[in-house]
Design a protein around this motif. Sequence first.
Motif, PDB file in Angstrom:
ATOM      1  N   GLU A 151       0.818  -1.206   0.000  1.00  0.00           N
ATOM      2  CA  GLU A 151       0.000   0.000   0.000  1.00  0.00           C
ATOM      3  C   GLU A 151       0.860   1.269   0.000  1.00  0.00           C
ATOM      4  N   LYS A 152       1.731   1.383   0.979  1.00  0.00           N
ATOM      5  CA  LYS A 152       2.520   2.595   1.105  1.00  0.00           C
ATOM      6  C   LYS A 152       3.758   2.556   0.205  1.00  0.00           C
ATOM      7  N   ILE A 153       4.037   3.684  -0.423  1.00  0.00           N
ATOM      8  CA  ILE A 153       5.212   3.806  -1.283  1.00  0.00           C
ATOM      9  C   ILE A 153       6.190   4.777  -0.631  1.00  0.00           C
ATOM     10  N   THR A 154       7.433   4.396  -0.559  1.00  0.00           N
ATOM     11  CA  THR A 154       8.482   5.276  -0.047  1.00  0.00           C
ATOM     12  C   THR A 154       9.533   5.463  -1.127  1.00  0.00           C
ATOM     13  N   PHE A 155      10.156   6.639  -1.129  1.00  0.00           N
ATOM     14  CA  PHE A 155      11.199   6.950  -2.102  1.00  0.00           C
ATOM     15  C   PHE A 155      12.533   7.064  -1.378  1.00  0.00           C
ATOM     16  N   VAL A 156      13.540   6.426  -1.930  1.00  0.00           N
ATOM     17  CA  VAL A 156      14.843   6.387  -1.276  1.00  0.00           C
ATOM     18  C   VAL A 156      15.958   6.605  -2.295  1.00  0.00           C
ATOM     19  N   PHE A 157      17.010   7.284  -1.860  1.00  0.00           N
ATOM     20  CA  PHE A 157      18.217   7.393  -2.667  1.00  0.00           C
ATOM     21  C   PHE A 157      19.102   6.192  -2.359  1.00  0.00           C
ATOM     22  N   GLN A 158      19.654   5.579  -3.396  1.00  0.00           N
ATOM     23  CA  GLN A 158      20.556   4.454  -3.215  1.00  0.00           C
ATOM     24  C   GLN A 158      21.841   4.668  -4.002  1.00  0.00           C
ATOM     25  N   GLU A 159      22.921   4.185  -3.425  1.00  0.00           N
ATOM     26  CA  GLU A 159      24.199   4.256  -4.116  1.00  0.00           C
ATOM     27  C   GLU A 159      24.206   3.284  -5.293  1.00  0.00           C
ATOM     28  N   ARG A 160      24.776   3.731  -6.409  1.00  0.00           N
ATOM     29  CA  ARG A 160      24.906   2.889  -7.595  1.00  0.00           C
ATOM     30  C   ARG A 160      26.352   2.927  -8.065  1.00  0.00           C
ATOM     31  N   GLU A 161      26.775   1.843  -8.675  1.00  0.00           N
ATOM     32  CA  GLU A 161      28.111   1.836  -9.246  1.00  0.00           C
ATOM     33  C   GLU A 161      28.154   2.701 -10.491  1.00  0.00           C
ATOM     34  N   THR A 162      29.322   3.278 -10.742  1.00  0.00           N
ATOM     35  CA  THR A 162      29.489   4.074 -11.945  1.00  0.00           C
ATOM     36  C   THR A 162      29.219   3.212 -13.177  1.00  0.00           C
ATOM     37  N   LEU A 163      28.517   3.772 -14.136  1.00  0.00           N
ATOM     38  CA  LEU A 163      28.147   3.017 -15.330  1.00  0.00           C
ATOM     39  C   LEU A 163      29.365   2.690 -16.175  1.00  0.00           C
ATOM     40  N   PRO A 164      29.424   1.497 -16.759  1.00  0.00           N
ATOM     41  CA  PRO A 164      30.531   1.132 -17.642  1.00  0.00           C
ATOM     42  C   PRO A 164      30.426   1.862 -18.975  1.00  0.00           C
ATOM     43  N   VAL A 165      31.409   1.679 -19.818  1.00  0.00           N
ATOM     44  CA  VAL A 165      31.400   2.281 -21.141  1.00  0.00           C
ATOM     45  C   VAL A 165      30.211   1.733 -21.927  1.00  0.00           C
ATOM     46  N   ALA A 166      29.571   2.595 -22.701  1.00  0.00           N
ATOM     47  CA  ALA A 166      28.408   2.182 -23.473  1.00  0.00           C
ATOM     48  C   ALA A 166      28.787   1.127 -24.510  1.00  0.00           C
ATOM     49  N   GLU A 167      27.851   0.206 -24.761  1.00  0.00           N
ATOM     50  CA  GLU A 167      28.088  -0.860 -25.733  1.00  0.00           C
ATOM     51  C   GLU A 167      26.961  -0.917 -26.758  1.00  0.00           C
ATOM     52  N   ASP A 168      27.264  -1.477 -27.927  1.00  0.00           N
ATOM     53  CA  ASP A 168      26.298  -1.711 -29.004  1.00  0.00           C
ATOM     54  C   ASP A 168      25.506  -0.442 -29.320  1.00  0.00           C
ATOM     55  N   ASN A 169      24.163  -0.509 -29.193  1.00  0.00           N
ATOM     56  CA  ASN A 169      23.309   0.628 -29.546  1.00  0.00           C
ATOM     57  C   ASN A 169      22.975   1.524 -28.360  1.00  0.00           C
ATOM     58  N   TYR A 170      23.722   1.360 -27.275  1.00  0.00           N
ATOM     59  CA  TYR A 170      23.411   2.136 -26.079  1.00  0.00           C
ATOM     60  C   TYR A 170      24.256   3.402 -25.981  1.00  0.00           C
ATOM     61  N   VAL A 171      23.635   4.406 -25.348  1.00  0.00           N
ATOM     62  CA  VAL A 171      24.265   5.708 -25.152  1.00  0.00           C
ATOM     63  C   VAL A 171      24.367   5.973 -23.654  1.00  0.00           C
ATOM     64  N   LYS A 172      25.481   6.508 -23.237  1.00  0.00           N
ATOM     65  CA  LYS A 172      25.656   6.899 -21.835  1.00  0.00           C
ATOM     66  C   LYS A 172      25.481   8.410 -21.739  1.00  0.00           C
ATOM     67  N   LEU A 173      24.582   8.829 -20.847  1.00  0.00           N
ATOM     68  CA  LEU A 173      24.234  10.240 -20.734  1.00  0.00           C
ATOM     69  C   LEU A 173      24.594  10.818 -19.380  1.00  0.00           C
ATOM     70  N   GLN A 174      25.001  12.078 -19.396  1.00  0.00           N
ATOM     71  CA  GLN A 174      25.050  12.879 -18.176  1.00  0.00           C
ATOM     72  C   GLN A 174      23.697  13.579 -18.079  1.00  0.00           C
ATOM     73  N   VAL A 175      22.920  13.258 -17.056  1.00  0.00           N
ATOM     74  CA  VAL A 175      21.571  13.810 -16.931  1.00  0.00           C
ATOM     75  C   VAL A 175      21.646  15.261 -16.469  1.00  0.00           C
ATOM     76  N   LYS A 176      20.982  16.136 -17.221  1.00  0.00           N
ATOM     77  CA  LYS A 176      20.919  17.554 -16.863  1.00  0.00           C
ATOM     78  C   LYS A 176      19.567  17.929 -16.255  1.00  0.00           C
ATOM     79  N   ALA A 177      18.517  17.194 -16.601  1.00  0.00           N
ATOM     80  CA  ALA A 177      17.183  17.442 -16.035  1.00  0.00           C
ATOM     81  C   ALA A 177      16.355  16.172 -16.152  1.00  0.00           C
TER      82      ALA A 177
END
Length: 350
Positions: A48-74
């Motif tokens: 029922e209840k939803i909570t929002f939490v910040f979690q640590e993530r590992e740095t993303l690896p180099v992009a592969e195949d058709n994927y793009v790695k972005l620096q999020v601005k917004a």
Amino acid sequence: MGVGPGPAGAGSLQKDSKVAAAKGQAVTASRKQVTMKGLYFQRSSTNEKITFVFQERETLPVAEDNYVKLQVKACALSRINTKLLAEMKMEKDFFPVGREIAGIVLDVGSKVSFFQPDDEVVGILPLDSEDPGLCEAVRVHEHYLVHKPEKVSWTEAAGTVGDGVRAYTALHYLSRLSPGKWVLIMDGASALGTIAIQLAHHRGAKVISTACSPEDRQYLEGLRPALARVIDVSGGKAHVAESCLEETGGLGVDIVLDAGVRLYSEDDEPAAELQLLPHKHDILTLLGVGGHWVTTEENLQLRVLKDVMEKLATGVFRPRLDEPIPPYEAKVSMEGVQKKQGRKKQVVQF
């Protein structure tokens, strides 16, 4: 005079020590960047209840195949449809938050053909994305992205792309919008309603809208081009069907884009949550012959992303955005979005 081994050896040791120190600094710097924070939502054991939490993530690896790695601005904040996730069997302990993003390309995979590093882009992360858009960097398939027009800001791009695609899908693909048609857009002062009104006007339609508060009515009456009629339903006494039939000379409207409806009698549903929504019979009454009723859904037609951004760049779309939110306030802001608080689109700016 020859140079003795002492000074030469000392110079070599000094050089080696500087190199080692530089390497040490590089290693230290890289260790500081191995993690970053992303926002996730978590459901309680009772579901029922939803909570929002910040979690640590590992740095993303180099992009592969058709994927793009972005620096999020917004990254725009939109309410999460937990029912849809459950129906699609996509529930997990922690689900990524934020899908409408704008940012700068950091790296591209070997098969990417549309983008290169330093490109400014905007797009929508798919539902099954493992990366939260509300993070410093994300990976995304190039087909979910388009170039951001230069004159469009980061917050405008992220704050318009999702609602723009939904409005486009509803009015163009599901109801065949064309000049001269009558369109009823429910809750026109919402983020989606605002974009839908502007798109309908751009296509030459005659637009009627409902307002859920006196403030919403004031906002809608100030829009240009002007609406054919604004129906204030905040008092709960407005008759939407009668107003639409009166405005159209008894013919009814050609297209309805709702913001939710009541399917049962008022006695069977909680009035506080649904009292401002029209009954399904009202919608059927005000629809003209051959009319289209488009109900709000989560389906998105990503192929119209580019056109949405072009309309934003040329001024057809003027999003209703709140002041940019700093990342550290994202958790509190997302809690408000989930509770349907506020009228303007919320966008976090990094």
